[in-house]
Motif scaffolding. Structure first.
Motif, mmCIF file in Angstrom:
data_model
loop_
_atom_site.group_PDB
_atom_site.id
_atom_site.type_symbol
_atom_site.label_atom_id
_atom_site.label_comp_id
_atom_site.label_asym_id
_atom_site.label_seq_id
_atom_site.Cartn_x
_atom_site.Cartn_y
_atom_site.Cartn_z
ATOM 1 N N VAL A 115 36.468 10.009 -14.486
ATOM 2 C CA VAL A 115 36.857 10.259 -13.103
ATOM 3 C C VAL A 115 35.626 10.358 -12.199
ATOM 4 C CG1 VAL A 115 38.024 11.889 -11.565
ATOM 5 C CG2 VAL A 115 39.011 11.361 -13.800
ATOM 6 N N ALA A 116 34.504 10.856 -12.738
ATOM 7 C CA ALA A 116 33.298 11.049 -11.927
ATOM 8 C C ALA A 116 32.567 9.750 -11.616
ATOM 9 C CB ALA A 116 32.339 11.996 -12.633
ATOM 10 N N ALA A 117 32.779 8.696 -12.394
ATOM 11 C CA ALA A 117 32.057 7.435 -12.199
ATOM 12 C C ALA A 117 32.218 6.951 -10.750
ATOM 13 C CB ALA A 117 32.585 6.385 -13.168
ATOM 14 N N PRO A 118 31.171 6.316 -10.122
ATOM 15 C CA PRO A 118 29.962 5.771 -10.755
ATOM 16 C C PRO A 118 28.846 6.773 -10.983
ATOM 17 C CG PRO A 118 29.929 5.247 -8.438
ATOM 18 C CD PRO A 118 31.234 5.956 -8.690
ATOM 19 N N ARG A 119 28.981 8.000 -10.464
ATOM 20 C CA ARG A 119 27.979 9.009 -10.805
ATOM 21 C C ARG A 119 28.085 9.340 -12.283
ATOM 22 N NH1 ARG A 119 26.854 13.923 -6.660
ATOM 23 N NH2 ARG A 119 26.458 12.742 -4.769
ATOM 24 N N TYR A 120 26.928 9.566 -12.916
ATOM 25 C CA TYR A 120 26.948 10.088 -14.274
ATOM 26 C C TYR A 120 27.085 11.598 -14.195
ATOM 27 C CZ TYR A 120 25.688 11.373 -19.013
ATOM 28 O OH TYR A 120 25.710 11.903 -20.287
ATOM 29 N N LEU A 121 28.107 12.147 -14.857
ATOM 30 C CA LEU A 121 28.357 13.586 -14.822
ATOM 31 C C LEU A 121 27.730 14.227 -16.058
ATOM 32 C CD1 LEU A 121 29.955 15.833 -13.228
ATOM 33 C CD2 LEU A 121 31.724 15.552 -14.987
ATOM 34 N N SER A 122 26.705 15.051 -15.859
ATOM 35 C CA SER A 122 26.102 15.805 -16.953
ATOM 36 C C SER A 122 26.988 17.002 -17.267
ATOM 37 C CB SER A 122 24.702 16.279 -16.566
ATOM 38 O OG SER A 122 23.871 15.171 -16.266
ATOM 39 N N ILE A 123 27.209 17.274 -18.558
ATOM 40 C CA ILE A 123 28.163 18.314 -18.952
ATOM 41 C C ILE A 123 27.512 19.292 -19.923
ATOM 42 C CG2 ILE A 123 30.393 18.794 -20.031
ATOM 43 C CD1 ILE A 123 31.286 15.992 -19.231
#
Length: 444
Positions: A70-78
């Motif tokens: 869902v966060a794409a195109p940002r890469y979501l760091s978890i």
């Protein structure tokens, strides 16, 4: 730009979310909280955070993949907090058994977000170079085990942590004193270092301080492993260059896992740096310093600006000009400053982060473009680079004392609707350069 919350906290109650959110907000990492996975997905649809801290009690298995889609195109760091399943442990960027201190969380989240931005920058730079007929090869991290330096006196818990690193496949080199630590650091390359915080933190702080003054060792991530439960000023320790601080009650295997995460990140970033450095000798780069030329910098700045707008991220430009000091008069007239420029350019290239772009705009003028970086942060980064270079003595010829080089620094953050040329001109004007940045700005 970048006005959205930076960190999504997913937690079923305020026991974790409350203190962490309050602490991160106070440190300038704006947060937004969701109580379950569905609420978190709605937040990601509406906003654009760069990272998520997830209490695994609040979400079903496989949550990391759904969040990132869902966060794409940002890469979501978890970051996952709690007892993670094997699948989720592989899916998150960092696993922690207990909630981190806000200062610790802020630093680790920054590191994870910068790693994602570095990956994006490599793709953008591949496109820029391809437009100019040069192909960038994919980063190669190699197949050798991760190299970890452990420095400090022998202690049961410190040895247990080192054994956990070895059991995970890392190659561990033990140094009992700061002297032997620096011997090893100068002899071979390391992916991370763990310093033992015994009854006296002075040896660990001495090693950290020495590494942060060395351009080759500057980026190696440092972890301080505390021997006893005591009140420590985490903000101060992180300010001294530590990437992580493991409390005395942190299990040895978890500390080892956190060190390995730092090491893998560092090795990947070094691989990206090597891939980018492979083109330093091409005709596209400045022949004296190996940095971007004016034209290449202008083209890449335009691409970075477009990417920043698409991801709603900040973008800052810094201009560094050799300061007009009376002590440099002989170095200039005798050609010694010009002879020092290749070394200065090499230092700039090593001191910038992997995701940052450095260029030579003129004989004594350099520029940096820093993605996902606000103006205040950019100024700190530029001034830190200038300070490290100012500690270096350059040859001034026979019977002359060596000289040092100081920089005037100008910084500007891209505004909504602003062109790349305009932000570069504002950075130049910030130190009265105007004309020095104008030729490149005109082509941006």
């Amino acid at each position: 730009m970048d006005s959205d919350p930076r960190v999504l906290i997913v937690a079923m109650d305020d026991a974790l979310a409350g203190p962490l959110s309050e602490g991160l907000d106070r440190l300038g990492r704006l947060t937004v909280t969701a109580r379950d996975l569905d609420a978190a997905l709605h937040v990601l649809n509406d906003l654009a955070p760069d990272a998520a801290v997830v209490d695994v009690r609040s979400v079903p298995p496989g949550f990391a993949e759904r969040l990132r889609q869902v966060a794409a195109p940002r890469y979501l760091s978890i970051v996952g907090i709690g007892a993670l399943s094997p699948v989720d442990r592989d899916g998150v960027d960092l696993a922690m058994s207990t909630p981190p201190h806000p200062a610790q969380a802020a630093l680790r989240l920054d590191q994870l977000m910068r790693a994602g931005i570095a990956e994006e920058e490599f793709a953008l730079r591949q496109a820029t170079f391809a437009d100019h007929g040069v192909m960038l090869r994919a980063p190669d991290t190699g197949e050798t085990p991760l190299q970890i330096l452990t420095a400090g006196a022998a202690d049961r818990r410190f040895l247990a942590m080192a054994n956990a690193l070895s059991a995970a496949g890392a190659e561990v080199v033990a140094a009992p004193t700061p002297y032997t630590a620096f011997d090893y650091l100068h002899e071979r390359a390391f992916d991370a270092a763990v310093l033992w915080g015994g009854q006296d933190h002075a040896p660990a702080l001495s090693i950290a301080s020495g590494m942060k003054r060395n351009t080759r060792l500057y980026h190696i991530p440092l972890t301080l492993y505390l021997r006893e439960t005591a009140e420590v000023e985490l903000d101060e320790l992180f300010g001294k260059g530590f990437a992580d601080v493991a409390a005395a009650d942190t299990p040895e295997d978890e500390t080892a896992e956190r060190v390995l995460a730092l090491a893998r990140n560092h090795r990947r970033r070094q691989a990206i740096r090597r891939a980018l450095d492979a083109v330093r000798g091409s005709d596209l780069m400045d022949p004296t310093t190996g940095l971007f030329t004016c034209d290449l910098f202008a083209a890449h700045l335009a691409r970075l600006a477009e990417g920043a707008r698409a991801r709603n991220r900040a973008l800052s430009v810094c201009v560094l000009k050799v300061a007009d000091r009376e002590a440099l008069a002989h170095a200039r007239t005798g050609g010694w400053l010009e002879r020092a420029v290749p070394q200065i350019g090499a230092m700039v290239s090593r001191l910038v982060r992997v995701e940052d772009t450095a260029a030579r705009l003129g004989p004594e003028v350099f520029a940096l473009v820093l993605p996902a970086t606000a103006q205040a942060e950019a100024r700190l980064a530029a001034e830190r680079i200038a300070a490290v270079i100012a500690c270096t003595a350059f040859d001034a010829g026979k019977d002359r004392s060596p000289f040092v080089v100081e920089f005037d620094v100008g910084v500007a953050e891209m505004r909504e609707g602003e062109s790349p040329a305009a932000v570069l001109e504002r950075a130049s004007a910030d130190l009265g350069l105007g004309q020095a940045g104008s030729s490149t700005a005109a082509t941006a």
